[in-house]
Design a protein around this motif. Sequence first.
Motif, PDB file in Angstrom:
ATOM      1  N   THR A   3     112.796  59.366 -22.729  1.00  0.00           N
ATOM      2  CA  THR A   3     113.042  58.243 -21.603  1.00  0.00           C
ATOM      3  C   THR A   3     112.074  58.694 -20.350  1.00  0.00           C
ATOM      4  OG1 THR A   3     114.583  57.322 -22.388  1.00  0.00           O
ATOM      5  CG2 THR A   3     113.889  56.474 -20.569  1.00  0.00           C
ATOM      6  N   LYS A   4     112.220  59.755 -19.806  1.00  0.00           N
ATOM      7  CA  LYS A   4     112.071  60.250 -18.991  1.00  0.00           C
ATOM      8  C   LYS A   4     110.442  60.664 -18.899  1.00  0.00           C
ATOM      9  CE  LYS A   4     112.403  63.938 -15.070  1.00  0.00           C
ATOM     10  NZ  LYS A   4     112.796  65.167 -15.218  1.00  0.00           N
ATOM     11  N   ASP A   5     110.174  60.883 -20.076  1.00  0.00           N
ATOM     12  CA  ASP A   5     108.221  61.134 -20.313  1.00  0.00           C
ATOM     13  C   ASP A   5     107.950  59.954 -20.562  1.00  0.00           C
ATOM     14  OD1 ASP A   5     108.731  64.220 -20.377  1.00  0.00           O
ATOM     15  OD2 ASP A   5     109.191  63.633 -23.005  1.00  0.00           O
ATOM     16  N   LYS A   6     108.562  58.312 -20.963  1.00  0.00           N
ATOM     17  CA  LYS A   6     107.818  57.029 -21.302  1.00  0.00           C
ATOM     18  C   LYS A   6     107.582  56.562 -20.066  1.00  0.00           C
ATOM     19  CE  LYS A   6     109.086  56.494 -25.550  1.00  0.00           C
ATOM     20  NZ  LYS A   6     110.370  55.475 -26.364  1.00  0.00           N
ATOM     21  N   VAL A   7     108.539  56.980 -19.199  1.00  0.00           N
ATOM     22  CA  VAL A   7     108.407  56.246 -17.763  1.00  0.00           C
ATOM     23  C   VAL A   7     107.189  56.755 -16.889  1.00  0.00           C
ATOM     24  CG1 VAL A   7     109.600  56.057 -15.415  1.00  0.00           C
ATOM     25  CG2 VAL A   7     110.753  55.317 -17.150  1.00  0.00           C
ATOM     26  N   LYS A   8     107.445  58.573 -17.272  1.00  0.00           N
ATOM     27  CA  LYS A   8     105.821  59.143 -16.208  1.00  0.00           C
ATOM     28  C   LYS A   8     105.026  59.273 -17.144  1.00  0.00           C
ATOM     29  CE  LYS A   8     108.261  64.281 -14.845  1.00  0.00           C
ATOM     30  NZ  LYS A   8     108.567  65.186 -15.057  1.00  0.00           N
ATOM     31  N   TYR A   9     104.717  58.789 -18.463  1.00  0.00           N
ATOM     32  CA  TYR A   9     103.327  58.014 -18.668  1.00  0.00           C
ATOM     33  C   TYR A   9     103.098  56.879 -18.101  1.00  0.00           C
ATOM     34  CZ  TYR A   9      99.740  57.995 -22.451  1.00  0.00           C
ATOM     35  OH  TYR A   9      98.629  58.049 -23.219  1.00  0.00           O
ATOM     36  N   VAL A  10     103.643  56.067 -18.419  1.00  0.00           N
ATOM     37  CA  VAL A  10     103.061  55.176 -17.333  1.00  0.00           C
ATOM     38  C   VAL A  10     103.136  54.930 -16.291  1.00  0.00           C
ATOM     39  CG1 VAL A  10     104.406  52.648 -17.053  1.00  0.00           C
ATOM     40  CG2 VAL A  10     105.009  53.760 -19.360  1.00  0.00           C
ATOM     41  N   LEU A  11     103.404  56.067 -15.244  1.00  0.00           N
ATOM     42  CA  LEU A  11     103.653  55.977 -14.326  1.00  0.00           C
ATOM     43  C   LEU A  11     102.204  56.747 -13.495  1.00  0.00           C
ATOM     44  CD1 LEU A  11     107.209  56.566 -12.540  1.00  0.00           C
ATOM     45  CD2 LEU A  11     105.947  54.490 -12.073  1.00  0.00           C
ATOM     46  N   ARG A  35     105.510  56.929  -8.408  1.00  0.00           N
ATOM     47  CA  ARG A  35     104.119  57.056  -8.130  1.00  0.00           C
ATOM     48  C   ARG A  35     103.774  58.566  -7.002  1.00  0.00           C
ATOM     49  NH1 ARG A  35      99.932  52.283 -10.242  1.00  0.00           N
ATOM     50  NH2 ARG A  35     100.891  52.784 -12.752  1.00  0.00           N
ATOM     51  N   ALA A  36     103.731  58.017  -6.034  1.00  0.00           N
ATOM     52  CA  ALA A  36     103.876  58.993  -4.982  1.00  0.00           C
ATOM     53  C   ALA A  36     104.773  60.147  -4.978  1.00  0.00           C
ATOM     54  CB  ALA A  36     103.547  58.358  -3.491  1.00  0.00           C
ATOM     55  N   GLU A  37     105.630  59.353  -5.281  1.00  0.00           N
ATOM     56  CA  GLU A  37     106.780  60.710  -5.579  1.00  0.00           C
ATOM     57  C   GLU A  37     107.029  61.770  -7.189  1.00  0.00           C
ATOM     58  OE1 GLU A  37     110.349  59.412  -4.249  1.00  0.00           O
ATOM     59  OE2 GLU A  37     109.240  58.278  -2.945  1.00  0.00           O
ATOM     60  N   GLY A  38     106.311  61.073  -8.000  1.00  0.00           N
ATOM     61  CA  GLY A  38     105.838  62.401  -8.665  1.00  0.00           C
ATOM     62  C   GLY A  38     106.789  62.218  -9.501  1.00  0.00           C
ATOM     63  N   PHE A  39     107.615  60.511  -9.735  1.00  0.00           N
ATOM     64  CA  PHE A  39     108.494  60.711 -10.355  1.00  0.00           C
ATOM     65  C   PHE A  39     109.577  61.753 -10.275  1.00  0.00           C
ATOM     66  CE2 PHE A  39     111.444  60.326 -14.527  1.00  0.00           C
ATOM     67  CZ  PHE A  39     111.729  59.106 -13.896  1.00  0.00           C
ATOM     68  N   ASP A  40     110.505  61.732  -9.090  1.00  0.00           N
ATOM     69  CA  ASP A  40     111.696  61.879  -9.146  1.00  0.00           C
ATOM     70  C   ASP A  40     112.754  61.527  -9.972  1.00  0.00           C
ATOM     71  OD1 ASP A  40     113.895  63.586  -8.072  1.00  0.00           O
ATOM     72  OD2 ASP A  40     113.700  62.584  -6.743  1.00  0.00           O
ATOM     73  N   PRO A  41     113.427  61.133 -11.346  1.00  0.00           N
ATOM     74  CA  PRO A  41     114.179  60.492 -11.412  1.00  0.00           C
ATOM     75  C   PRO A  41     115.224  59.741 -10.059  1.00  0.00           C
ATOM     76  CG  PRO A  41     114.692  62.562 -13.042  1.00  0.00           C
ATOM     77  CD  PRO A  41     113.486  62.410 -11.504  1.00  0.00           C
ATOM     78  N   ASN A  54     110.518  49.257 -21.218  1.00  0.00           N
ATOM     79  CA  ASN A  54     109.555  49.008 -22.922  1.00  0.00           C
ATOM     80  C   ASN A  54     107.677  48.489 -22.532  1.00  0.00           C
ATOM     81  OD1 ASN A  54     112.629  48.076 -23.520  1.00  0.00           O
ATOM     82  ND2 ASN A  54     113.075  46.693 -21.809  1.00  0.00           N
ATOM     83  N   LEU A  55     107.671  48.932 -20.945  1.00  0.00           N
ATOM     84  CA  LEU A  55     106.494  48.638 -20.983  1.00  0.00           C
ATOM     85  C   LEU A  55     106.251  49.744 -22.006  1.00  0.00           C
ATOM     86  CD1 LEU A  55     103.556  47.494 -20.038  1.00  0.00           C
ATOM     87  CD2 LEU A  55     104.230  49.008 -17.804  1.00  0.00           C
ATOM     88  N   TYR A  56     105.995  50.513 -22.015  1.00  0.00           N
ATOM     89  CA  TYR A  56     105.221  51.885 -22.953  1.00  0.00           C
ATOM     90  C   TYR A  56     105.262  51.569 -24.583  1.00  0.00           C
ATOM     91  CZ  TYR A  56     105.009  56.511 -25.333  1.00  0.00           C
ATOM     92  OH  TYR A  56     104.449  57.469 -25.614  1.00  0.00           O
ATOM     93  N   ASN A  57     106.991  51.171 -24.692  1.00  0.00           N
ATOM     94  CA  ASN A  57     107.290  51.401 -26.755  1.00  0.00           C
ATOM     95  C   ASN A  57     106.226  50.002 -26.946  1.00  0.00           C
ATOM     96  OD1 ASN A  57     109.177  52.853 -26.215  1.00  0.00           O
ATOM     97  ND2 ASN A  57     110.865  51.691 -25.942  1.00  0.00           N
ATOM     98  N   VAL A  58     105.782  48.563 -25.745  1.00  0.00           N
ATOM     99  CA  VAL A  58     104.686  47.860 -26.337  1.00  0.00           C
ATOM    100  C   VAL A  58     102.996  49.096 -26.197  1.00  0.00           C
ATOM    101  CG1 VAL A  58     103.736  45.417 -25.372  1.00  0.00           C
ATOM    102  CG2 VAL A  58     106.131  45.895 -26.034  1.00  0.00           C
ATOM    103  N   LYS A  59     103.139  48.555 -24.620  1.00  0.00           N
ATOM    104  CA  LYS A  59     101.218  49.201 -24.471  1.00  0.00           C
ATOM    105  C   LYS A  59     100.923  50.845 -25.058  1.00  0.00           C
ATOM    106  CE  LYS A  59      98.260  48.531 -21.582  1.00  0.00           C
ATOM    107  NZ  LYS A  59      97.084  46.814 -21.935  1.00  0.00           N
TER     108      LYS A  59
END
Length: 96
Positions: A3-11, A35-41, A54-59
């Motif tokens: 999940t973390k990698d997918k979020v980072k990928y989209v951002l 995006r500015a903070e480099g995705f700190d969880p 969900n956006l990653y999974n579709v796009k």
Amino acid sequence: MNTKDKVKYVLASDLDSTFINEVTGIPISNINNARAEGFDPGTISLNDATELVNLYNVKFSGLAQAFYGENKDLSKFRHRLTNILQRLYVKGSLKM
């Protein structure tokens, strides 16, 4: 990919913050801050992370291309994609 990698990928993608906002309903300021903070969880809510996944999974995951290919799991994919699109449509984020 977790999940973390997918979020980072989209951002990190070249998707416009406005597009992400329209599709997911996440405020543009939240997207830009993440995006500015480099995705700190700690800087993104669980709901926002779920919408980005969900956006990653579709796009990005190639699921959309599976719609047209031969795949034994095609039925399950179509069901899952339909559910995601319905949720986005109900939220008013997706205009058809």
